[in-house]
Design a protein around this motif. Structure first.
Motif, PDB file in Angstrom:
ATOM      1  N   ILE A 131       0.827  -1.205   0.000  1.00  0.00           N
ATOM      2  CA  ILE A 131       0.000   0.000   0.000  1.00  0.00           C
ATOM      3  C   ILE A 131       0.863   1.258   0.000  1.00  0.00           C
ATOM      4  CG2 ILE A 131      -1.726   1.274   1.292  1.00  0.00           C
ATOM      5  CD1 ILE A 131      -2.727  -1.323   2.395  1.00  0.00           C
ATOM      6  N   ARG A 132       1.953   1.201   0.772  1.00  0.00           N
ATOM      7  CA  ARG A 132       2.764   2.422   0.872  1.00  0.00           C
ATOM      8  C   ARG A 132       3.363   2.769  -0.474  1.00  0.00           C
ATOM      9  NH1 ARG A 132       6.667   0.290   4.320  1.00  0.00           N
ATOM     10  NH2 ARG A 132       7.840   2.234   4.162  1.00  0.00           N
ATOM     11  N   ARG A 149       4.466   2.107   9.300  1.00  0.00           N
ATOM     12  CA  ARG A 149       4.168   0.723   8.933  1.00  0.00           C
ATOM     13  C   ARG A 149       2.858   0.267   9.547  1.00  0.00           C
ATOM     14  NH1 ARG A 149       8.698   2.553   8.010  1.00  0.00           N
ATOM     15  NH2 ARG A 149      10.444   1.333   7.194  1.00  0.00           N
ATOM     16  N   ASN A 150       2.507   0.851  10.688  1.00  0.00           N
ATOM     17  CA  ASN A 150       1.319   0.383  11.391  1.00  0.00           C
ATOM     18  C   ASN A 150       0.073   0.959  10.736  1.00  0.00           C
ATOM     19  OD1 ASN A 150      -0.898   0.332  13.180  1.00  0.00           O
ATOM     20  ND2 ASN A 150       0.528  -0.348  14.765  1.00  0.00           N
ATOM     21  N   ILE A 151      -0.828   0.060  10.376  1.00  0.00           N
ATOM     22  CA  ILE A 151      -1.996   0.510   9.618  1.00  0.00           C
ATOM     23  C   ILE A 151      -2.730   1.615  10.363  1.00  0.00           C
ATOM     24  CG2 ILE A 151      -4.178  -0.210   8.633  1.00  0.00           C
ATOM     25  CD1 ILE A 151      -3.042  -2.993   8.349  1.00  0.00           C
ATOM     26  N   ILE A 152      -2.886   1.431  11.652  1.00  0.00           N
ATOM     27  CA  ILE A 152      -3.654   2.421  12.415  1.00  0.00           C
ATOM     28  C   ILE A 152      -2.956   3.766  12.342  1.00  0.00           C
ATOM     29  CG2 ILE A 152      -4.558   2.980  14.679  1.00  0.00           C
ATOM     30  CD1 ILE A 152      -4.644   0.017  15.278  1.00  0.00           C
ATOM     31  N   PHE A 181      -7.066  -7.563  10.513  1.00  0.00           N
ATOM     32  CA  PHE A 181      -6.308  -8.164  11.609  1.00  0.00           C
ATOM     33  C   PHE A 181      -6.825  -9.577  11.875  1.00  0.00           C
ATOM     34  CE2 PHE A 181      -5.299  -8.962  16.030  1.00  0.00           C
ATOM     35  CZ  PHE A 181      -3.960  -8.645  16.052  1.00  0.00           C
ATOM     36  N   LEU A 196      -0.728  -6.019  11.907  1.00  0.00           N
ATOM     37  CA  LEU A 196      -1.102  -4.636  11.614  1.00  0.00           C
ATOM     38  C   LEU A 196      -0.024  -3.965  10.775  1.00  0.00           C
ATOM     39  CD1 LEU A 196      -2.727  -3.366  14.895  1.00  0.00           C
ATOM     40  CD2 LEU A 196      -3.793  -3.759  12.691  1.00  0.00           C
ATOM     41  N   ASN A 197       0.987  -4.778  10.384  1.00  0.00           N
ATOM     42  CA  ASN A 197       2.059  -4.190   9.592  1.00  0.00           C
ATOM     43  C   ASN A 197       1.647  -4.138   8.135  1.00  0.00           C
ATOM     44  OD1 ASN A 197       4.279  -3.648   8.063  1.00  0.00           O
ATOM     45  ND2 ASN A 197       5.678  -4.608   9.513  1.00  0.00           N
ATOM     46  N   VAL A 198       1.604  -2.947   7.611  1.00  0.00           N
ATOM     47  CA  VAL A 198       1.085  -2.780   6.265  1.00  0.00           C
ATOM     48  C   VAL A 198       1.954  -3.506   5.239  1.00  0.00           C
ATOM     49  CG1 VAL A 198       2.331  -0.708   5.654  1.00  0.00           C
ATOM     50  CG2 VAL A 198       0.055  -1.062   4.770  1.00  0.00           C
ATOM     51  N   PRO A 228       1.750   3.063  18.258  1.00  0.00           N
ATOM     52  CA  PRO A 228       0.533   3.761  17.802  1.00  0.00           C
ATOM     53  C   PRO A 228      -0.081   4.625  18.887  1.00  0.00           C
ATOM     54  CG  PRO A 228       0.296   1.379  17.643  1.00  0.00           C
ATOM     55  CD  PRO A 228       1.728   1.638  17.959  1.00  0.00           C
ATOM     56  N   PHE A 235     -10.089   5.507  17.917  1.00  0.00           N
ATOM     57  CA  PHE A 235      -8.751   5.020  17.535  1.00  0.00           C
ATOM     58  C   PHE A 235      -8.099   4.303  18.695  1.00  0.00           C
ATOM     59  CE2 PHE A 235      -9.032   7.664  13.835  1.00  0.00           C
ATOM     60  CZ  PHE A 235      -8.183   7.046  12.933  1.00  0.00           C
ATOM     61  N   LEU A 287      -6.807  -4.316  19.553  1.00  0.00           N
ATOM     62  CA  LEU A 287      -5.886  -5.176  18.797  1.00  0.00           C
ATOM     63  C   LEU A 287      -4.523  -5.210  19.461  1.00  0.00           C
ATOM     64  CD1 LEU A 287      -6.776  -3.887  15.221  1.00  0.00           C
ATOM     65  CD2 LEU A 287      -7.835  -5.724  16.523  1.00  0.00           C
ATOM     66  N   GLU A 316       5.687  -0.727  16.134  1.00  0.00           N
ATOM     67  CA  GLU A 316       5.728  -1.129  14.718  1.00  0.00           C
ATOM     68  C   GLU A 316       7.164  -1.489  14.363  1.00  0.00           C
ATOM     69  OE1 GLU A 316       4.791   1.956  12.046  1.00  0.00           O
ATOM     70  OE2 GLU A 316       6.239   3.362  12.872  1.00  0.00           O
ATOM     71  N   GLU A 317       7.319  -2.647  13.731  1.00  0.00           N
ATOM     72  CA  GLU A 317       8.683  -3.033  13.311  1.00  0.00           C
ATOM     73  C   GLU A 317       8.969  -2.356  11.980  1.00  0.00           C
ATOM     74  OE1 GLU A 317       5.850  -6.333  12.148  1.00  0.00           O
ATOM     75  OE2 GLU A 317       6.085  -4.697  13.585  1.00  0.00           O
ATOM     76  N   THR A 347       9.875  -2.564   8.942  1.00  0.00           N
ATOM     77  CA  THR A 347      10.165  -3.447   7.805  1.00  0.00           C
ATOM     78  C   THR A 347      10.468  -2.603   6.576  1.00  0.00           C
ATOM     79  OG1 THR A 347       7.796  -3.479   7.513  1.00  0.00           O
ATOM     80  CG2 THR A 347       8.773  -5.399   8.545  1.00  0.00           C
ATOM     81  N   LEU A 376      -7.819   2.662   2.431  1.00  0.00           N
ATOM     82  CA  LEU A 376      -6.727   3.574   2.787  1.00  0.00           C
ATOM     83  C   LEU A 376      -6.402   4.500   1.633  1.00  0.00           C
ATOM     84  CD1 LEU A 376      -4.233   1.394   4.841  1.00  0.00           C
ATOM     85  CD2 LEU A 376      -5.720   3.233   5.622  1.00  0.00           C
TER      86      LEU A 376
END
Lengths: 665, 104, 505, 170, 509
Positions: free
Chosen positions: A640-641, B30-33, B88, B94-96, D26, D68, D75, D80-81, D83, E175
């Protein structure tokens, strides 16, 4: 105003015969087939005779339009028939000899499984040959021209299960096509410059033109191209190669097509176009040279051949050479005269040879013959007549015609004469060689030993043993023998106390329009100064001597001292081998044209250009597109990014562009 | 310049900055939220310029627009978070960067 | 006779009768026999109706006849404008003549999906006829594209081993090429406001089209590319052998018999009709390509191990003659071109049928597989020989007339081209007779060939009409030429002007 | 005075925004976002849009962000890793964004050169806003209800556990 | 006094004509709500049928309502919506699309075990959004409508929630969609800043009377990003294949036609009303890019849905060509294209959704091998749709392309046309691959062949008829499109009434 002679009947009758036999023959009996074939061939002959009978009352040339054929703009070609002395002569030769050979074939082919097919083809040939002869324009002549080619293709390949026969047929057709190519171009030139192909119109248009003294003018070009066509049809250098192979066909075919009629079509065509040639000395020279060379060249090959029909074949080529020589020196009537006599004696020789082959059960190798004169007397005697005639023994047909040609050749250019003379010697030599080998000495074959199997190619008869041919075959032999003995007397030159009727008869055709003859065109016989005739007599004597020399040599080598030839061959084996292998011409052609063509087409054109260049290019374009696509889809990383990255970047670009536009405004 | 006067451009630049930050967040988080939050950030940036322009034009339409944007944002938030939950549930992440089954 | 009453609608009837038949066929139950009979009836009916055209065609009269011109779509201004002149007339009849034969030849050779097969065949026929009858550029393109799918499906579904490759190749080649024609047509419409061929032709002649001279060359090329690929002109020909080898017999017959003629017809009608000046300017290289096609096709045909490929390449050679004749801009040349189109349609169609018959018996086209067949299947061999001779261009056969006229024309225009092209008569003899010899003469090499049966009744019904027509066309070409000649004269009219203008410069 | 307030709130906004990007958990991001929103509410007040400011606090900072945070908790999203998912985003997107931002900023400056916003320059009180909202913009306002409806349904559909009857189709 | 105030209020209240002008939306909304309300009370089995039928009736009623709406053209709700033949055209289009989608969903839902209630309701509500987009002339309303249609499609895309793919598709769509929306919004904001209004009429007026400020260009650019995303125009197309692959087949049919058509409607209004010439080049490039990328990308696809996703990008490109062309012709061509594309694409996806079978397992090209045998009729129908997508005559696709190209040529966009025709040549390849698979290959793996239910057949029949009809008698539709396009373009030239004070322009003309 001429009466309507319904000339169209003459070609169409044999066609009808061909059609009937072709569609019904398979079912019906041999007798029925025979009746049909002979009836229609005979009818054509009969009608030709009728025409001849009423000939004197005609205003010549007599033209008979028959039907529209091609109309394109202001150019048109119609079916029309054209009758004058020349075509009448040809007409009688073709129908007459043709009919005789039909009769002969009945006996010769009787046992053949596809008897009806043979006669279908034979009648078909008659149709085309007569169309050729009676044509009123070049294109119609071309119909016959190609048609006889087809007929000979079919007849040569008659025993198609033999590969050699099939190939020979194909070869004949293709080589003829090469000639026809020249013919076609000539026609295009005629159309382009005279706007018509009708003989009368073309000739009318040509007559006023002055002879092209030097250089290659239009008429010369046309003439040479026509000669190319003639060379193809009449087996002249360099296109003679098909004729010897054509001997694969049944012997009557060889007699009819490859001796008497078809192969002479070239001579006919040249004489028919003499108006053009007379104004194109260059072309005439070409004709003469080619004719002379062919005559000599073929004759030499004839020496070394052992197959009886091959010998005759080469002799045919050489004799045709004589005719062209005649035409080339402007002695068209002499050429036609020789054409006629040759039709008689060469037809006879072939038929006789056929009878011999028939007798010895399909054997064609003269080394396996010998001593046959007792066993097949009729054949022997008729053959003798033919041999003498062709050898030029005085008093027989061949003598007069050949002598005429040589004399005219001398008048034109003595080299022609010399070569012709030598050829005459060789001719009589190999002819007597054949004669001796076949009929004298003792028999060297083994026919008695083996029973003769019926479906041998030369569809002979059931029982073994050497025997005279049936009457149906003998009768034509006899008739032709008579003709080749007396046939010459229609054209006895004045020098021999005759009054060359034949030439006078043809005179209106050849000299009536000869307003301005080049040096090649000889003055008409009548107005010939007396002093010449004594000269002519002398030359006649020389050629007679030569003929007898040939006989003597043959007698010495093949009768008196039969072991000599072997020694000679051994001593000068190089030359001998060359002759046996016909100067390796076929091999040379194969190496020069055939193989390069096949390989080139396969490797370079088909595999190369087609596959490796064009197709490859197209397919690569296809693969290229797929490759690009495969690359392009990595844009779709699925992340997506990244997608957002694209969007953002795109947005930036557009914004920048728009701002630029805005500022620029 | 009168200190009680704030140049319009300041507001605009601020809003633009927020917007850019939101885009950057979308690109680098990276986190979707968080990514979703960056979208909200973008919207806020937009809102600010709306209000600023409204003040500048003395047109209330801008403020009304902001109001609607907020509603929409709320709605999007509801749906979006639901979608995130669904994802999820199926992907346990949650990692995009790991949500890329569909590609090429 | 009510002929005159029919004249206005006859073209519509002829064009859409097969389509109607095809649609009805969809409703028929899948009983193969009934389907075969039905489609035979339909195609024969169409043929009979199409005979109305030559019968009531006013010979010797130039211009279009049987014309119908109704507005179809108002914006853009598209008309349902159909008519035939001496040129398209015969191509229509050729199509309607070949289709029943295709039905017959497929009678037993198509076993499965019979229904689809005949539906496609009939739809294809409609599209083909439409191409030749429509005078509205849009309508023309409409039918032109409409031929693609049925043909591609015929090849792809009912073809042999590499059918998919062949079908896709055929489709893409023609598709990509014809879009350029679309672009050209659009340009013409944009600048003339009409799709009507006659109207545009007149405007071109009047020179009343804005900045036409600038674009003309490109437009010419746009049309020409589409046609050249269809013809196929060297070097666009490589799709043809594949398509033919893989196509079912009927497909090959229509492909060679009619589809290729679409290209040459297009050149004759549109390239010459709309762009006389450009045609003249481009003639040299086009004629050169045609010449290459003649000789190249023949030489490659000569060495083909596969009977159908051989015939396919021979088509390349023959169509080369057509193009040569067309771009000689001579009466004889164009007449000849037209005649070669028809003759080639008949004789090559026949050859493909015969090849198909053999394939049905032995499931191969490899020439080396055969030999000595003349002994086992005499009638078949005779028929084959007859058609071969027609194709070789023996006088008194259809092939000769056309080639002779083309060569005459070419020779008048450009002697060298005429001479080189005339070698074609030698090549055609070479490859066809050699092939014939290898297949039918000599000893039987393979035992399988002893078992194969002679040509059957249905097959005779399919093949012999071709033979007959081939002969008639050769003996009485006047019947055809009398209609073709005036039309060709029309087609050449602008060239007289161009020539005069050229002289004027 | 206004300028000073603007700068203060603006500083908070910027800080929050940057922090949102900087933080890797987050929750922290969410909190910084809330800060941004609150500060923005301040800016709105400066611009004299009290109503908007109020809604900003109530709806945005309140409802939405709570949602949020709730989801993050639900969840229990962790750190966040980092990547390496996308080169495009970094090497194409980021520069693109920056250039685009700069260009836009330039245009904005060019557009509003020297223009200033008077303090509390409010075209109308909330009453007038209502007039707009419920009269001129009546239709959008009503249509919004559909939007909300959809949002609710969507949330229900997507977030609710698949009921047993709707078993995985295979 | 009081009477006067009453009068003033009655003036202030919406007139009946206003409601009439949004009648279709009202009807659809009502049906959607009813469906929602009924959903809980019905058990699953019945709900499938009943709600489906109800949704269908709703759609048809909506169509009828369009007729009613068409009775009184004009502005409604204080210049919020504009009823003209243009909006009528798109109303009919999107509602018809919805109807067909509903029809083709019946079986699918049963097979995929999807809960009917929300599904149908969402489709109807989404349709409301699309319909509003086509008639809205106020950026606020456009924005809301856009969001309605978008959000409903986000949700619908994720409806097969047990499938990871579906959820992912939904997420991606959501998104990126909101991302793009943000851009759109920023564009709106800057536009508002540049002109001081959010009403298209007034904006265009402002732009035509005063000088065009530089900011407008920026804002147009941003708005184009947002709308370009919705119509899947390059370079904002990337989401399409993924989403199409993951979303439920019938919904893909919907997404690829309905919202697209609506977005194009908006784009038309924006392009021709906010007439910024610079946009021409942006559209030119974007069109060329979309065609090329779409076709190139599709060449090697193996998943039919994905393949059609790429193809839809290409078709968006063709459609944009029309935008680049001269206004009147271009607009009409675009409208015709949208209609015919809807017909054929819906049909294609209807067939696909039937072939797909439970869990959408059979969507790769291999699965389509030999379908010509197992489903002769369906395969034939799909073939027709594919042929139409290629653009072969007797199908709507041919005319659609034809009109677009001719519009382009007429406005001298020769190069764009060349690119277009080349693309349509290349594009033929991948559609042909599907046909090849169905007819020219033998099935290698057993694909369960279930007979197509009546509803699906009906849906297919509708699409087929539309495709063929538009392919043979395009005249009616085309002329309608042209007349409405002319109206639209004429309005883009300044008319003083468009900029009159807001409150007074709601009377019935």
């Amino acid at each position: 105003m001429n009466p309507n002679l319904n000339l169209w009947l003459i070609p169409v009758l044999p066609l009808a015969g061909a059609a009937i036999n072709g569609f019904l023959g398979k079912k019906s009996s041999r007798t029925a087939v025979t009746t049909v074939a002979l009836f229609f061939a005979g009818a054509a002959f009969a009608w030709a005779l009728v025409v001849a009978a009423r000939f004197s009352s005609l205003a010549l040339p007599h033209e008979e339009p028959f039907a529209h054929w091609i109309r394109s703009g202001n150019f048109s070609v119609d079916f029309a028939f054209y009758l004058d002395q020349l075509s009448l002569v040809m007409l009688l030769i073709v129908t007459g000899v043709g009919f005789l050979i039909h009769v002969y074939s009945v006996g010769y082919m009787w046992d053949d499984p596809s008897y009806y097919r043979f006669f279908t083809y034979l009648n078909l040939f008659m149709f085309f040959m007569l169309t050729l002869v009676l044509a009123g324009n070049y294109l119609q002549m071309f119909i016959g021209w190609e048609g006889v080619g087809l007929a000979s293709y079919l007849l040569i390949g008659f025993w198609f299960t033999k590969d050699s026969a099939a190939s020979a047929g194909k070869k004949a057709f293709i080589v003829n096509r090469i000639g026809d190519f020249g013919f076609l171009i000539a026609l295009f030139l005629l159309i382009k410059h005279f706007g018509s192909l009708n003989f009368s119109q073309v000739f009318e248009a040509v007559k006023p033109l002055a002879p092209e003294a030097a250089g290659v003018g239009l008429l010369t070009t046309i003439g040479i191209l026509l000669m190319v066509g003639a060379a193809g049809k009449s087996a002249q250098i360099p296109l003679y190669v098909w004729l010897p192979d054509a001997m694969e066909g049944p012997t009557p075919v060889s007699a009819l097509i490859h001796a008497a009629t078809m192969v002479t079509a070239g001579v006919y065509m040249i004489s028919r176009s003499h108006v053009i040639f007379e104004r194109a000395p260059g072309a005439l020279t070409v004709v003469a040279v080619i004719g002379t060379l062919t005559a000599f060249f073929a004759a030499t090959i004839g020496i070394a051949q052992t197959d009886i029909k091959k010998v005759l074949a080469y002799s045919t080529v050489s004799q045709l050479g004589y005719m062209f020589m005649a035409c080339g020196v402007g002695a068209f009537s002499a050429g036609i005269f020789h054409l006629m006599t040759h039709a008689f004696f060469k037809g006879l020789l072939f038929l006789a040879a056929g009878s011999v082959i028939h007798a010895v059960g399909g054997e064609q190798d003269m080394r396996k013959m010998g001593g046959l004169r007792r066993k097949i007397p009729w054949t022997f005697w008729t053959m003798t007549a033919g041999t003498l005639a062709i050898a030029g023994i005085p008093g027989l047909a061949g003598f007069f015609s050949k002598d005429e040609i040589l004399w005219r050749a001398y008048q034109a250019n003595w080299t022609y004469w010399l070569v012709g003379l030598i050829t005459a010697f060789i001719t009589s030599f190999y002819m007597f060689r054949l004669w001796f080998l076949t009929f004298f000495g003792e028999y060297r074959g083994e026919v008695e030993a083996r029973g003769h199997d019926t479906h041998d190619a030369h569809g002979g008869h059931g029982h073994g043993g050497i025997h005279e041919s049936p009457r149906v075959m003998v009768v034509p032999l006899v008739i032709l023998a008579i003709l080749s003995v007396i046939g010459g007397y229609v054209g006895v030159p004045a020098s021999l106390g005759g009054s060359n009727h034949f030439e006078r008869f043809l005179d209106p055709v050849f000299h009536s329009q000869a307003t301005s003859g080049g040096e090649a065109t000889a003055p008409p016989e009548g107005r010939e100064p007396k002093t010449e005739s004594s000269n002519e007599l002398m030359f006649t004597g020389i050629s007679v001597v030569v003929a007898f020399l040939g006989f003597g040599a043959a007698w010495l080598l093949y009768y008196r001292r039969p072991e000599l030839p072997g020694r000679i061959a051994a001593s000068m084996s190089g030359a001998y081998q060359t002759l046996v292998h016909k100067y390796y011409v076929d091999e040379i052609y194969a190496a020069l044209f055939v193989r390069p063509l096949i390989n080139g087409s396969t490797r370079i054109l088909w595999q190369g250009v087609d596959r490796k260049v064009i197709d490859a290019a197209v397919n690569d374009a296809g693969y290229g597109a797929e490759h690009v696509s495969d690359e392009a889809r990595h844009m779709q990383s699925g992340n997506i990014r990244s997608y957002a990255g694209w969007v953002a970047a795109g947005c930036a670009v557009i914004v920048a562009f728009m701002i630029w536009m805005g500022v620029g405004r | 310049m009168n200190p009680s006067q704030v140049p319009l451009s300041y507001y605009l630049l601020l809003s633009g900055f927020l917007f850019v930050c939101g885009v950057l967040g979308f690109l680098i988080k990276r986190n979707i939220i968080t990514i979703f939050m960056s979208i909200e950030l973008m919207l806020n940036g937009v809102n600010l310029s709306f209000v600023a322009f409204a003040a500048h034009w003395h047109a209330l339409a801008g403020q009304v627009f902001v109001f609607f944007v907020m509603v929409v944002a709320a709605a999007e938030a509801a749906v979006g978070l639901a979608i995130i939950i669904a994802v999820f549930r199926t992907r346990e992440t949650l990692n995009v960067d790991q949500v890329n089954l569909l590609k090429l | 006779m009510n002929g005159d009453g029919l004249n206005s609608i006859i073209l519509t009837l002829v064009t859409f009768a097969p389509l109607a038949g095809g649609l009805l066929l969809m409703l028929l139950p899948r009983r193969d026999r009934d389907i075969r009979i039905f489609s035979l009836v339909v195609s024969l009916l169409t043929f009979v109706m199409s005979l109305h055209l030559p019968v009531y065609f006013r010979r010797g009269q130039s211009g279009f006849q049987f014309s119908i011109d109704k507005p179809w779509i108002s914006t853009p201004n598209i008309h349902y404008h159909m008519a035939v002149d001496g040129i398209s007339l015969w191509l229509v009849v050729l199509t309607t003549f070949l289709t029943p034969l295709c039905v017959l030849i497929s009678w037993n050779s198509v076993h499965e999906r019979v229904k689809e097969f005949f539906i496609l065949l009939l739809i294809l026929e409609t599209a083909l006829i439409g191409v030749f009858t429509s005078l509205d550029l849009f309508l023309f393109y409409f039918f032109w594209e409409a031929t693609l799918i049925p043909m591609a499906l015929l090849i792809g579904i009912f073809g042999h081993e590499r059918k998919v490759y062949a079908a896709v190749k055929f489709f893409m080649y023609t598709m990509v090429a014809s879009v350029f024609m679309l672009a050209a047509i659009l340009w013409l419409y944009a600048h003339t406001g009409t799709f009507d061929f006659v109207a545009i032709r007149d405007q071109v002649a009047a020179g009343s089209i804005p900045n036409f001279p600038a674009a003309a060359q490109w437009l010419f090329l746009g049309f020409f590319l589409a046609f050249a690929v269809k013809v196929p002109l060297f070097p666009f020909h490589t799709w043809l052998p594949d398509a033919h080898v893989e196509a079912p017999t009927a497909g090959s017959v229509l492909l060679a018999g009619v589809l290729l003629k679409m290209g040459t017809y297009g050149m004759l009608r549109f390239n010459l009709g709309l762009f006389p000046e450009q045609s003249r300017r481009n003639a040299p290289w086009i004629m050169t390509l045609a010449l290459i096609g003649i000789i190249y096709g023949a030489l490659v045909a000569m060495v083909q191990p596969n009977m159908k490929k051989l015939i396919a390449y021979s088509s390349v050679s023959h169509l080369g003659f057509v193009v040569l004749g067309i771009f000689s801009f001579t009466q004889a040349g164009l007449n000849g071109a037209m005649f070669v189109m028809l003759a080639h349609g008949i004789s090559t169609g026949g050859l493909f049928m015969l090849a198909g018959i053999l394939h049905e018996r032995r499931h191969t086209y490899e020439i080396s597989e055969f030999g000595g067949l003349a002994a086992t299947v005499p009638v078949y061999a005779a028929s084959y020989l007859f058609i071969v001779l027609a194709s070789v261009g023996l006088p008194l056969m259809n092939g000769f007339i056309g080639e002779f006229l083309v060569l005459t024309g070419a020779f008048q225009a450009r002697p060298v081209y005429g001479i080189l092209a005339a070698t074609g008569v030698i090549w055609s003899a070479c490859y066809l007779l050699w092939m014939y010899q290898r297949v039918f003469y000599g000893k039987i090499t393979q035992l399988k060939n002893n078992a194969i049966g002679d040509i059957t009744g249905v097959e005779r019904l399919a093949v012999w009409p071709c033979a007959l027509v081939a002969l008639v066309m050769g003996v009485a070409p006047i019947l055809w030429l009398s209609a073709i000649d005036p039309a060709v004269h029309d087609a050449l009219a602008p060239f007289v002007q161009v020539a005069s203008r050229a002289v004027g410069r | 005075m206004n300028l000073a307030l603007f700068l203060i709130f603006g500083a908070v906004c910027v800080a929050g925004a940057v922090n949102l990007l900087a933080q890797r958990h987050p929750i922290n991001s969410a909190l910084s976002l809330i800060a941004v929103m609150a500060a923005l509410a301040g800016e709105y007040l400066l611009l004299g849009a009290e109503f908007v400011a109020a809604v900003q606090i109530i709806v945005y900072a309140g409802a939405v962000m709570v949602l949020f945070v709730f989801v993050i908790m639900l969840l229990n999203a962790g750190e966040e890793e980092l990547t390496k998912g996308s080169r495009v985003a970094i090497f194409l997107g980021v520069p693109g964004v920056l250039t685009g931002g700069v260009l836009t900023a330039w245009v904005l400056l060019r557009q509003s050169r020297g223009e200033t916003v008077p303090a509390g320059a409010l075209p109308g009180p909330p009453a007038e806003l209502a007039q707009w909202l419920f009269h001129d913009f009546l239709l959008p306002f009503e249509v919004t209800s559909i939007l909300v409806l959809i949002a609710i349904m969507g949330a229900v559909v997507l977030a609710s556990k698949p009921d047993p009857s709707e078993r995985k189709a295979d | 006094m009081i009477a006067h105030t009453l009068l003033a209020y009655s003036q202030a209240l919406p007139q009946s004509a206003d409601y009439q002008r949004i009648m279709p939306e009202i009807v659809l909304t009502i049906f959607g709500i009813v469906i929602m309300a009924l959903d809980p009370v019905l058990d699953r089995e019945r709900s499938q049928k009943v709600l489906g039928a109800l949704a269908l009736t709703g759609a048809l009623a909506g169509l009828a309502a369009v007729g009613c709406m068409a009775q009184c053209p004009g502005l409604a709700f204080w210049e919020m919506v504009q009823v003209d033949s243009f909006s009528v055209f798109f109303h009919v289009l999107v509602i018809a699309i919805a109807a067909v989608v509903i029809l083709s969903s019946y079986e699918y839902m049963a097979v995929q075990r999807i809960r009917a209630g929300e599904y149908y309701a969402l489709i109807l509500f989404g349709t409301v959004g699309m319909a509003l987009m086509s008639s809205a002339v106020e950026l606020v309303l456009i924005f809301i409508a856009l969001e309605i249609s978008s959000i409903s499609s986000y949700v619908l895309a994720g409806f097969r929630r047990n499938e990871a793919a579906s959820a992912e598709a939904s997420l991606k769509y959501f998104l990126l969609g909101s991302f793009a929306t943000a851009f759109f919004l920023y564009g709106v904001a800057t536009m508002f800043g540049a002109t001081g209004s959010t009403n298209i009429g007034q904006i265009s007026h402002a732009l035509q009377v005063g000088p065009v400020p530089l900011l407008t260009y920026v804002s147009v650019a941003f708005m184009f990003v947002g709308l370009g995303f919705k119509v899947a125009a390059a370079p904002f197309h990337i989401w399409t294949p993924d989403v199409y692959e993951g979303a439920p087949a019938p919904i893909v049919g919907l997404m690829s036609t309905g919202p697209k058509a609506a977005a194009f409607a908006v784009l038309l209004r924006v392009v021709y009303v906010i007439d910024v010439h610079a946009l021409f080049w942006v559209i030119w490039i974007s069109a060329a890019l979309s065609m090329t990328l779409g076709n190139i990308g599709a060449l090697v696809q193996n998943n039919v849905k994905r393949l059609l996703g790429y193809s839809s990008i290409a078709h968006a490109g063709y459609l944009l060509m029309a935008f680049a062309a001269a206004p009147a012709m271009g607009a009409s061509a675009a409208m015709f294209y949208a209609a015919s594309y809807a017909a054929m694409n819906l049909g294609a996806f209807a067939v696909i959704s039937h072939f797909a079978n439970a869990g959408e397992r059979y969507v790769t090209l291999e699965d389509y091998e030999g379908l010509g045998r197992s489903y002769p009729m369906l395969a034939a129908t799909l073939t027709v749709f594919l042929i139409s997508l290629i653009g072969i005559p007797v199908t709507s696709g041919f005319f659609a392309k034809f009109y677009v190209f001719s519009a382009a040529v007429k406005s001298n966009l020769i190069w764009l046309t060349i690119i277009g025709v080349l693309n349509s040549g290349i594009g033929a390849y991948y559609y042909l691959r599907v046909i090849v698979m169905m007819y020219m290959r033998e099935a290698r793996r057993a694909v369960p062949a279930t007979p197509a239910p009546f509803t699906l057949r009906l849906a297919l029949f509708v699409c087929l008829v539309a495709t063929i009809y538009l392919g043979v008698f395009p005249n009616g539709v085309l002329q309608y499109a042209q007349s409405s396009a002319e109206q639209l373009v004429r309005r883009s030239t300044p008319v003083p009434t468009a900029s009159a004070p807001t409150t007074t322009v709601s009377q019935v003309p």
